[in-house]
Enzyme design. Sequence first.
Site, short mmCIF file in Angstrom:
data_model
loop_
_atom_site.label_atom_id
_atom_site.label_comp_id
_atom_site.label_asym_id
_atom_site.label_seq_id
_atom_site.Cartn_x
_atom_site.Cartn_y
_atom_site.Cartn_z
N HIS A 20 -13.27 73.65 -9.84
CA HIS A 20 -13.32 72.35 -9.17
C HIS A 20 -12.20 71.46 -9.69
O HIS A 20 -11.39 71.88 -10.52
CB HIS A 20 -14.70 71.71 -9.29
CG HIS A 20 -15.16 71.45 -10.69
ND1 HIS A 20 -14.50 70.61 -11.54
CD2 HIS A 20 -16.22 71.94 -11.39
CE1 HIS A 20 -15.14 70.57 -12.70
NE2 HIS A 20 -16.17 71.38 -12.65
N HIS A 23 -11.30 71.19 -13.41
CA HIS A 23 -10.50 72.30 -13.96
C HIS A 23 -9.03 72.08 -13.62
O HIS A 23 -8.16 72.23 -14.46
CB HIS A 23 -10.95 73.64 -13.36
CG HIS A 23 -12.36 74.01 -13.68
ND1 HIS A 23 -13.32 74.17 -12.70
CD2 HIS A 23 -12.98 74.26 -14.85
CE1 HIS A 23 -14.47 74.51 -13.27
NE2 HIS A 23 -14.29 74.56 -14.58
N CYS A 128 -36.69 75.31 -26.78
CA CYS A 128 -37.13 74.69 -25.53
C CYS A 128 -36.60 75.53 -24.39
O CYS A 128 -35.39 75.69 -24.26
CB CYS A 128 -36.60 73.26 -25.41
SG CYS A 128 -36.77 72.60 -23.73
N CYS A 131 -34.08 73.62 -21.82
CA CYS A 131 -32.65 73.49 -22.09
C CYS A 131 -32.09 74.70 -22.83
O CYS A 131 -30.93 74.70 -23.20
CB CYS A 131 -32.34 72.19 -22.83
SG CYS A 131 -33.54 71.64 -24.03
N CYS A 145 -39.68 68.73 -27.13
CA CYS A 145 -38.23 68.69 -26.90
C CYS A 145 -37.77 67.24 -26.68
O CYS A 145 -38.34 66.53 -25.86
CB CYS A 145 -37.88 69.54 -25.68
SG CYS A 145 -36.21 69.26 -25.07
N HIS A 148 -36.46 67.07 -22.85
CA HIS A 148 -37.40 67.29 -21.75
C HIS A 148 -38.84 66.87 -22.04
O HIS A 148 -39.66 66.80 -21.14
CB HIS A 148 -37.40 68.77 -21.34
CG HIS A 148 -36.09 69.22 -20.80
ND1 HIS A 148 -35.09 69.72 -21.61
CD2 HIS A 148 -35.58 69.20 -19.55
CE1 HIS A 148 -34.04 70.02 -20.86
NE2 HIS A 148 -34.31 69.71 -19.61
N LYS A 294 -20.00 62.32 -12.79
CA LYS A 294 -19.04 63.35 -13.18
C LYS A 294 -19.28 64.60 -12.36
O LYS A 294 -20.39 64.87 -11.91
CB LYS A 294 -19.13 63.64 -14.67
CG LYS A 294 -20.36 64.38 -15.11
CD LYS A 294 -20.24 64.76 -16.57
CE LYS A 294 -21.43 65.60 -17.00
NZ LYS A 294 -21.36 66.01 -18.40
N LYS A 297 -21.29 71.40 -11.92
CA LYS A 297 -21.81 72.50 -11.13
C LYS A 297 -23.31 72.35 -10.95
O LYS A 297 -23.85 72.59 -9.87
CB LYS A 297 -21.53 73.83 -11.86
CG LYS A 297 -20.09 74.23 -11.78
CD LYS A 297 -19.83 75.49 -12.59
CE LYS A 297 -19.58 75.17 -14.05
NZ LYS A 297 -19.04 76.30 -14.80
#
Length: 611
Positions: A20, A23, A128, A131, A145, A148, A294, A297
């Site tokens: 993207h 990069h 966890c 994550c 966690c 989360h 930002k 993905k």
Amino acid sequence: MTEPKFFITTAIDYPTSSPHLGHAYEKICADVIARFWRLKGARVHFSTGTDEHGLKIQRTAERMGKTPQQLVDEMSSQFRRMCEELGISYDDFIRTTEERHLAVVRELVGKLEEKGEIYRGRYEGFYCTECETYYSKEELVEGNCPVHGVRTEWVSEEGFFFRMSKYQERILEHLKRHPEFLQPESRRNEILRRLEAPLRDLCISRSGFSWGIPLPMEERYVLYVWVDALMNYLTTAGYPGPEFSRRWPPDLHLIGKDISWHHSVIWTSLLMALDLPLPRRIFVHGFITYRGEKLSKSKGITLDPLYFSRTYSPDALRYFLLREVSFGQDGSFSEEGLRTRLKEELIGTLGNLVHRVLTFTWNHFGGRVPEGAVDPQLEGEVASCAREVEKLLEEFRLHQALERVMMLAKAGNEYFQSKKPWEALKGRREEAAGCLFNCLNLVKALSVLLQPFLPFTSGKIAGMLKVEIRGWEQAKSFDLRPGHPIEKPQVLFRMVEPPVSPPPPLRAEDFERVDLRVAEVVEAERVPGSEKMLRLKLRLPEGMRTVMAGIGRSYTPEELVGRRVVLVANLEKKKILGVESEGMILAAGEREEGLSLIVPDRPVEPGTRVR
RNA sequence: AGCGGGGUGGGGCAGCGUGGAGUGCCCGCCGGGCUCAUAACCCGGAGGUCGGAGGUUCAAGUCCUCCCCCCGCUACCA
């Protein structure tokens, strides 16, 4: 000051999906720096590549029904193609699945073990699953966690550890003693703070999946992917071959801010453990954001660099990113912004200057550099510009460097304008000749100064001038001589017609909030001091509205009275030319001239809802 | 929470390490000039208490302290 060599790297990308804009940005920045140092005569080694091991690659491949190797082959070639299309002048594109890299990693891990830097231990923590991360007891929030808030699982298994903790003091010391080591300063501060807490040893083994480099000590483990990835810099440097000593250490690691820890702490301690010289600088660039977020993905916000590069041009994309983003900080991307910069700066300022100067020479001086004397003042301006740009590039202030170059193009337009060669041509031909002689030299200087930023454009200019760009110093003197032939001028940039109006998806509920009504124009008059603004009085069943409309170049007040138009009735009031405007009327068209009002096709009463 | 970054004319950004007239860039707005050039170019103008409050200083957007708002980072997830 001139270094005999310059070894620059980008991060190697993790190819779980197509590249993207983020990069692309990093590669472009690195490319500017690499090209600059080449122009300065340094022996440059510029590396980039893909980081192809790890659990996520394996999982992604499984999900796509491919083998990891197939996946990384496909993806890696996409990253490589992106580099090709954007004009990234890398010397080496390294893939961590290449044999040369595997060999280097095996050797280095062996070396670490020999030196007692690796030990067998227990890898424990609260895991966890959300994550996929281990936490220590202190990090947990009420046993859950911290990110989360879900229950974590105590995991304890055997693994191999790198004695990272013993380098804490040395790293801290190095950071303090060499402020330039980690830039910009904000990133350095971040790491310095974090190093105040005790550093833990790094578990470098992974089990449970196979897509990685097997640990020589025990093959049922694979090497933690970061260790593998970081070592790419040694592989591309040619370790341990003859090239290595001529390239190492890196002069610049260019990375994103998400991986500054890995480079400044993990990588640094690995090198210390290996007794290898540290890189001279790590520069952390910011992220490209889109609509305030930002690119990521996981969030699905990805922008395809090739779309922009193919729609506009590689240089247009390079220009926008370099010029818009303050190097070292986050910067926001928008197609609208790209179009604007393309139109105003690349076409309007740079393209126009080059074109008018070359065309003038072609048409009036037979396509040869005319007789003239160097204008010392202009030459001085050009030379000092070159020096400033040089300084800025040495400090990695890419956006300012490019801005400075464009200011020279602007100065060229001013010079041309002030000398009025088209007038001088009638009767004072030598004067026109002198002006063009100097302008051509300025354009030549521009082609040199632009080379790092806009290689394609720079090449086109140099080609038209029939000069070869050999080095940075060429930008500093007016050495194009009278009589030197040029080629038939061609246009450098073109505007791409369809505004390709970036369609931000509009939700139906949001559209419902727009109150569109038919209204009748009962009064219309020009507003003093403006050609395009008209003041309209509109009739709605509930009363009159005053609306300012920028249609004065397309309609006369007289022809408007009595017509029914479409009004945005719930627009916020706004003062325009001192008059409070209570809405906006709709018209088709981009420009001020040739607008077409949107009107009801059949008789409709004022106040009728439009939808 | 801790740490870091940002808050500069209507919009978007530089400028802050080495304090010195609110300087610069792009857009937008208003007016003028030019016609060589891809309606491009050039000149002029309006518009800012540089987030707020204190402080250091002859002098602060720039240094220090506190506060408010926005955004990131928090190590074995690449």
